[in-house]
Design an enzyme around this catalytic site. Sequence first.
Site, PDB file in Angstrom:
ATOM      1  N   SER A   1     -15.880  37.011  14.177  1.00 31.62           N
ATOM      2  CA  SER A   1     -14.497  36.867  13.552  1.00 31.62           C
ATOM      3  C   SER A   1     -14.306  38.454  13.190  1.00 31.62           C
ATOM      4  CB  SER A   1     -14.800  36.052  12.394  1.00 31.62           C
ATOM      5  OG  SER A   1     -15.480  36.549  11.534  1.00 31.62           O
TER       6      SER A   1
ATOM      7  N   LYS B   1     -15.355  39.583   5.640  1.00 32.48           N
ATOM      8  CA  LYS B   1     -13.883  39.794   5.952  1.00 32.48           C
ATOM      9  C   LYS B   1     -13.117  40.827   5.514  1.00 32.48           C
ATOM     10  CE  LYS B   1     -13.945  35.567   7.651  1.00 32.48           C
ATOM     11  NZ  LYS B   1     -14.002  35.235   9.084  1.00 32.48           N
TER      12      LYS B   1
END
Length: 181
Positions: free
Chosen positions: A42, A90
């Site tokens: 990701s 993230k």
Amino acid sequence: MTQVLSLSERSKRFFLDVARWVPVVLAVQEYVGTVRQTEGRSMQPTMNSTRAWWRIGDLLLLDRWHARSYERGDVVELLSPCEVGDVLIKRVIGVEGDLVRPRCGDGSLVRVPRGHVWVEGDNGPLSHDSNAFGCVPAGLVQSRVAAKILPLSEAGAIECRPPPRDRVIPSRYPRAMRYGD
């Protein structure tokens, strides 16, 4: 005069010396910083960009001392709002007061509420992030990712990359002045 210690006495001293340092090491890891290995795709290409059969993930240096001093574009480690015990890496896209346009959807804007952040992975199609679960309580942020340690060919500070201007309208108030703080 030199004292000769038995093996059991030396072992006892060794374990007592180690036991004295365990709380110090644990406190440093919890409140100052630690090292963590990443998994998943990701955050590609920022992390795990070179995938080989023998490599699991990049080794990161996490700054816990400054965990709450992140800004838009910083990469953070946070507890998953969906899966208990999971940890996510993230990028912060929006902070409280910002208006964010989700990657997919009807183009409507989402206001990041007080005490929350909007986080996304760098590899949009493969990232489970705020586009799926919405704004995240800022209290789930555990640390800022300071640097990549391994692989050595990619070692260095993690770049703070501002979010796309067409997707984020920053709040016009500084963080400390929002909502009457």
